[in-house]
Design an enzyme around this catalytic site. Structure first.
Site, PDB file in Angstrom:
ATOM      1  N   ASP A  87      49.796   2.802  34.941  1.00 57.09           N
ATOM      2  CA  ASP A  87      49.558   1.393  34.603  1.00 57.09           C
ATOM      3  C   ASP A  87      48.895   0.770  35.834  1.00 57.09           C
ATOM      4  OD1 ASP A  87      49.800  -1.381  34.357  1.00 57.09           O
ATOM      5  OD2 ASP A  87      51.659  -1.235  33.200  1.00 57.09           O
ATOM      6  N   SER A 147      33.115  -9.335  32.220  1.00 60.15           N
ATOM      7  CA  SER A 147      32.878  -9.919  30.894  1.00 60.15           C
ATOM      8  C   SER A 147      31.984 -11.148  31.023  1.00 60.15           C
ATOM      9  CB  SER A 147      34.225 -10.353  30.302  1.00 60.15           C
ATOM     10  OG  SER A 147      34.044 -11.097  29.126  1.00 60.15           O
ATOM     11  N   TYR A 206      42.350 -14.745  30.709  1.00 62.03           N
ATOM     12  CA  TYR A 206      41.351 -13.665  30.685  1.00 62.03           C
ATOM     13  C   TYR A 206      40.105 -14.089  31.453  1.00 62.03           C
ATOM     14  CZ  TYR A 206      38.175 -10.131  28.700  1.00 62.03           C
ATOM     15  OH  TYR A 206      37.264  -9.110  28.527  1.00 62.03           O
ATOM     16  N   ALA A 212      39.879 -16.361  33.751  1.00 58.91           N
ATOM     17  CA  ALA A 212      40.216 -16.446  35.184  1.00 58.91           C
ATOM     18  C   ALA A 212      40.177 -15.061  35.825  1.00 58.91           C
ATOM     19  CB  ALA A 212      41.603 -17.071  35.356  1.00 58.91           C
ATOM     20  N   LYS A 223      38.425 -12.510  34.969  1.00 59.97           N
ATOM     21  CA  LYS A 223      37.062 -11.969  35.053  1.00 59.97           C
ATOM     22  C   LYS A 223      36.221 -12.761  36.076  1.00 59.97           C
ATOM     23  CE  LYS A 223      37.708  -8.697  31.975  1.00 59.97           C
ATOM     24  NZ  LYS A 223      37.731  -7.276  32.357  1.00 59.97           N
TER      25      LYS A 223
HETATM   26  N1  LIG Z   1      35.615  -5.354  23.813  1.00 61.08           N
HETATM   27  C1  LIG Z   1      35.057  -6.466  24.261  1.00 61.08           C
HETATM   28  O1  LIG Z   1      34.633  -7.342  23.481  1.00 61.08           O
HETATM   29  C2  LIG Z   1      34.885  -6.663  25.741  1.00 61.08           C
HETATM   30  C3  LIG Z   1      34.000  -7.660  26.164  1.00 61.08           C
HETATM   31  C4  LIG Z   1      33.839  -7.885  27.521  1.00 61.08           C
HETATM   32  C5  LIG Z   1      34.542  -7.116  28.432  1.00 61.08           C
HETATM   33  N2  LIG Z   1      35.391  -6.150  27.995  1.00 61.08           N
HETATM   34  C6  LIG Z   1      36.135  -5.397  28.999  1.00 61.08           C
HETATM   35  O2  LIG Z   1      35.952  -4.023  28.815  1.00 61.08           O
HETATM   36  C7  LIG Z   1      37.084  -3.312  29.326  1.00 61.08           C
HETATM   37  C8  LIG Z   1      37.536  -2.296  28.284  1.00 61.08           C
HETATM   38  O3  LIG Z   1      37.958  -3.006  27.138  1.00 61.08           O
HETATM   39  P1  LIG Z   1      37.929  -2.397  25.656  1.00 61.08           P
HETATM   40  O4  LIG Z   1      37.308  -3.416  24.807  1.00 61.08           O
HETATM   41  O5  LIG Z   1      37.414  -1.025  25.648  1.00 61.08           O
HETATM   42  O6  LIG Z   1      39.517  -2.422  25.339  1.00 61.08           O
HETATM   43  P2  LIG Z   1      40.474  -1.422  24.561  1.00 61.08           P
HETATM   44  O7  LIG Z   1      39.782  -0.801  23.396  1.00 61.08           O
HETATM   45  O8  LIG Z   1      41.724  -2.194  24.305  1.00 61.08           O
HETATM   46  O9  LIG Z   1      40.763  -0.266  25.631  1.00 61.08           O
HETATM   47  C9  LIG Z   1      41.450  -0.573  26.811  1.00 61.08           C
HETATM   48  C10 LIG Z   1      41.753   0.702  27.583  1.00 61.08           C
HETATM   49  O10 LIG Z   1      42.417   0.307  28.794  1.00 61.08           O
HETATM   50  C11 LIG Z   1      43.706   0.937  28.860  1.00 61.08           C
HETATM   51  N3  LIG Z   1      44.640   0.006  29.518  1.00 61.08           N
HETATM   52  C12 LIG Z   1      45.029  -1.223  29.098  1.00 61.08           C
HETATM   53  N4  LIG Z   1      45.918  -1.748  29.959  1.00 61.08           N
HETATM   54  C13 LIG Z   1      46.086  -0.829  30.950  1.00 61.08           C
HETATM   55  C14 LIG Z   1      46.876  -0.775  32.107  1.00 61.08           C
HETATM   56  N5  LIG Z   1      47.713  -1.770  32.452  1.00 61.08           N
HETATM   57  N6  LIG Z   1      46.803   0.328  32.901  1.00 61.08           N
HETATM   58  C15 LIG Z   1      45.984   1.342  32.568  1.00 61.08           C
HETATM   59  N7  LIG Z   1      45.219   1.360  31.473  1.00 61.08           N
HETATM   60  C16 LIG Z   1      45.270   0.290  30.671  1.00 61.08           C
HETATM   61  C17 LIG Z   1      44.065   1.240  27.407  1.00 61.08           C
HETATM   62  O11 LIG Z   1      44.973   2.352  27.308  1.00 61.08           O
HETATM   63  P3  LIG Z   1      46.590   2.116  27.198  1.00 61.08           P
HETATM   64  O12 LIG Z   1      46.778   1.071  26.154  1.00 61.08           O
HETATM   65  O13 LIG Z   1      47.119   3.445  26.838  1.00 61.08           O
HETATM   66  O14 LIG Z   1      47.031   1.680  28.547  1.00 61.08           O
HETATM   67  C18 LIG Z   1      42.707   1.625  26.843  1.00 61.08           C
HETATM   68  O15 LIG Z   1      42.396   2.960  27.158  1.00 61.08           O
HETATM   69  C19 LIG Z   1      38.127  -4.379  29.652  1.00 61.08           C
HETATM   70  O16 LIG Z   1      38.159  -4.631  31.046  1.00 61.08           O
HETATM   71  C20 LIG Z   1      37.640  -5.599  28.903  1.00 61.08           C
HETATM   72  O17 LIG Z   1      38.075  -6.801  29.480  1.00 61.08           O
HETATM   73  C21 LIG Z   1      35.575  -5.905  26.676  1.00 61.08           C
END
Ligand SMILES: NC(=O)c1ccc[n+]([C@@H]2O[C@H](COP(=O)([O-])OP(=O)(O)OC[C@H]3O[C@@H](n4cnc5c(N)ncnc54)[C@H](OP(=O)(O)O)[C@@H]3O)[C@@H](O)[C@H]2O)c1
Length: 269
Positions: free
Chosen positions: A62, A140, A153, A155, A157
């Protein structure tokens, strides 16, 4: 894509879902040595099964816990002998108005998104300096324009963008490239597992995920930006529009953002 990533050691936090998983799916055929972490052991196990013949190091960690990050980064260096590229990708979101919210929601989001990035970067720093590699953060559009209902969120980023810019300057003469990538809305699990006002999982997405940029396309842009040693990129047309219009006409964008997220005074997205 060229063979830039061949034999490079790439560390991706949160590689079991979404954008992190898409990065791994692209990097495996390119011949990278990959280390990833997540909290859920089953999801990491599935990844190991999918890529059983490849050089993939997975650790249950984590990122909001310093000692988990220490074990993850140190065991990666022990396994592969160094780190070329660190992608701070693990992140969580939230959806609640400040007036309704348990304040701990903001703390939890900061702990994962911001402090997770700080811990992993600090722990990997010497190794990345040695390889003159790359430190990237998946930030983001919310790191350039605060979004209602996502104040914690946003804040986290904004904090990432400022922190990465500061260390980019500190590391200017080391040969390390520090960059932050700002995706717009991307199809993934992030909205379903976003924290609600009580800090519990929201359980559904308020957006039509099919209409968003795919995680694969997002991953392609990230790898391209890493290879080209860019400073920062903003993704999706709406994301670019939001960032630029907010610089030029912030008052107008306040109204547009409100219109997008609220209906009859209720947060609907
Ligand atoms: N999707 C969007 O629209 C979007 C837009 C802008 C930016 N982002 C950014 O892109 C990044 C990836 O997001 P995503 O959309 O791919 O999300 P996601 O599908 O929810 O995947 C998140 C990944 O991070 C892991 N994770 C979450 N909390 C964690 C923790 N405390 N320690 C270690 N691993 C952790 C999760 O695995 P576990 O649950 O097993 O821990 C999962 O593998 C994030 O930083 C997000 O803010 C996403």
């Amino acid at each position: 894509m060229s063979n830039f990533f061949k034999n490079k050691v790439v560390v991706i936090t949160g590689g079991s879902e979404g954008i992190g998983k898409a990065l791994i799916d692209m990097l495996v055929p390119l011949g990278a040595k990959i280390a990833t972490c997540g909290r859920n052991q089953d999801k990491l196990y599935n990844l190991q099964v999918q890529y059983s013949n490849q050089l993939l190091h997975t650790v249950v960690a984590d990122v909001s816990h310093y000692h988990d990050c220490e074990h993850f980064i140190n065991s990666t260096i022990d396994t592969f002998g160094g780190i070329d590229i660190l992608i701070n990708n693990a992140g969580i979101s939230m959806r609640a108005l400040l007036k309704d919210m348990d304040i701990d929601v903001i703390r939890k989001v900061m702990d994962v998104n911001f402090y997770g990035t700080v811990y992993c970067t600090k722990l990997a720093l010497d190794a990345v300096i040695k390889s003159k590699g790359t430190i990237a953060a998946v930030s983001s559009v919310a790191g350039y324009r605060g979004l209602p209902g996502r104040s914690g969120y946003s804040a986290s980023k904004f904090a990432i963008n400022g922190w990465m810019e500061a260390i980019r300057t500190e590391l200017q003469d080391t040969g390390v490239n520090v960059m932050w990538v700002c995706p717009g809305f991307t199809a993934s699990n992030i909205r379903s597992v976003a924290l609600n006002k009580e800090g519990k999982l929201q359980g559904e997405s308020p957006l039509n995920e099919d209409k968003l940029m795919s995680a694969e396309e997002c991953a392609r842009h990230i790898l391209d930006a890493i290879e080209k040693r860019k400073r920062t990129i903003v993704l999706t047309l709406k994301g670019k529009e939001t960032v630029w219009m907010n610089k030029l006409f912030p008052g107008w964008v306040d109204k547009q953002v409100k219109k997008f997220f609220f209906k009859n005074g209720e947060l609907v997205k």
